[in-house]
Design a protein around this motif. Structure first.
Motif, PDB file in Angstrom:
ATOM      1  N   MET A   1      50.949 102.404  73.551  1.00 16.12           N
ATOM      2  CA  MET A   1      52.225 101.880  73.995  1.00 16.12           C
ATOM      3  C   MET A   1      52.018 101.104  75.298  1.00 16.12           C
ATOM      4  O   MET A   1      51.445 101.621  76.250  1.00 16.12           O
ATOM      5  N   ALA A   2      52.491  99.892  75.331  1.00 12.41           N
ATOM      6  CA  ALA A   2      52.376  99.059  76.531  1.00 12.41           C
ATOM      7  C   ALA A   2      53.325  99.564  77.611  1.00 12.41           C
ATOM      8  O   ALA A   2      54.418 100.035  77.328  1.00 12.41           O
ATOM      9  N   SER A   3      52.850  99.481  78.825  1.00 12.29           N
ATOM     10  CA  SER A   3      53.721  99.825  79.950  1.00 12.29           C
ATOM     11  C   SER A   3      54.052  98.543  80.704  1.00 12.29           C
ATOM     12  O   SER A   3      53.381  97.528  80.553  1.00 12.29           O
ATOM     13  N   GLU A   4      55.070  98.615  81.515  1.00 10.17           N
ATOM     14  CA  GLU A   4      55.521  97.447  82.258  1.00 10.17           C
ATOM     15  C   GLU A   4      55.303  97.680  83.740  1.00 10.17           C
ATOM     16  O   GLU A   4      55.592  98.751  84.267  1.00 10.17           O
ATOM     17  N   LEU A   5      54.775  96.668  84.403  1.00  8.35           N
ATOM     18  CA  LEU A   5      54.587  96.704  85.845  1.00  8.35           C
ATOM     19  C   LEU A   5      55.551  95.690  86.442  1.00  8.35           C
ATOM     20  O   LEU A   5      55.511  94.515  86.099  1.00  8.35           O
ATOM     21  N   LYS A   6      56.427  96.149  87.306  1.00 10.08           N
ATOM     22  CA  LYS A   6      57.386  95.251  87.942  1.00 10.08           C
ATOM     23  C   LYS A   6      56.926  94.953  89.355  1.00 10.08           C
ATOM     24  O   LYS A   6      56.565  95.856  90.097  1.00 10.08           O
ATOM     25  N   LEU A   7      56.979  93.694  89.719  1.00  4.79           N
ATOM     26  CA  LEU A   7      56.622  93.267  91.063  1.00  4.79           C
ATOM     27  C   LEU A   7      57.882  92.911  91.819  1.00  4.79           C
ATOM     28  O   LEU A   7      58.798  92.317  91.271  1.00  4.79           O
ATOM     29  N   GLN A   8      57.893  93.253  93.081  1.00  3.04           N
ATOM     30  CA  GLN A   8      59.016  92.874  93.933  1.00  3.04           C
ATOM     31  C   GLN A   8      58.457  92.133  95.130  1.00  3.04           C
ATOM     32  O   GLN A   8      57.608  92.651  95.860  1.00  3.04           O
ATOM     33  N   ILE A   9      58.921  90.921  95.309  1.00  4.95           N
ATOM     34  CA  ILE A   9      58.487  90.097  96.424  1.00  4.95           C
ATOM     35  C   ILE A   9      59.709  89.774  97.269  1.00  4.95           C
ATOM     36  O   ILE A   9      60.753  89.376  96.756  1.00  4.95           O
TER      37      ILE A   9
END
Length: 160
Positions: A1-9
């Motif tokens: 299962m793919a996971s999601e990485l969220k970036l916050q700039i």
């Protein structure tokens, strides 16, 4: 299962009156550098200024060539010249602006991918963040706390 990485700039969007004196000086030098750019083909004048830890300033401008790949962007011109002439000076701020040759209004200036990678290398080299001040649209300015905000997934010596 793919996971999601969220970036916050986070980026500060500022008016000229909100810039510090040092930021104003760096941006003014970047504008002067843009006026000195050698851009006879694109007529797109880019200037970069480096504010150094000792308060001095260093500039660079884009340099074009009829064989396009042989030219160099303003950011890399400034960084490479600084390193060649003052290899141990630390950078406290990098400012960038641009304009078209026959227009007086400055434009949003976003570093290309190659410049972002080189900027990241110098941040890595000095082991301190380099804030980046970019000319934004409509007279605004974008202030990034670190080059990493412009290039979150960097290629470093650890990748070799």
């Amino acid at each position: 299962m793919a996971s999601e990485l969220k970036l916050q700039i986070s980026v500060d969007v500022l008016e000229l009156s909100e810039l510090s004196t040092a930021e104003c000086q760096a941006m003014e030098l970047a504008r002067q550098a843009a006026n000195d750019a050698y851009a006879p083909y694109s007529n797109f004048l880019v200037g970069a200024a480096l504010l150094l830890e000792d308060g001095s300033l260093f500039k660079g401008s884009n340099q074009e060539n009829a064989a396009y790949p042989s030219g160099l962007c303003a950011e890399r011109t400034a960084l490479f010249a600084l390193s060649a002439n003052h290899p141990n000076k630390k950078i406290s701020l990098l400012a960038v602006t641009a304009r078209r040759r026959h227009e007086h209004e400055y434009l949003a200036a976003m570093p290309c991918g190659a410049c972002r990678q080189v900027m990241a290398e110098y941040e890595y080299k000095q082991q301190e963040q380099i804030p980046v001040l970019l000319q934004g649209p409509e007279g605004k300015f974008y202030r990034f706390k670190t080059v990493s905000d412009l290039l979150p997934f960097q290629f470093t010596k650890e990748n070799l």
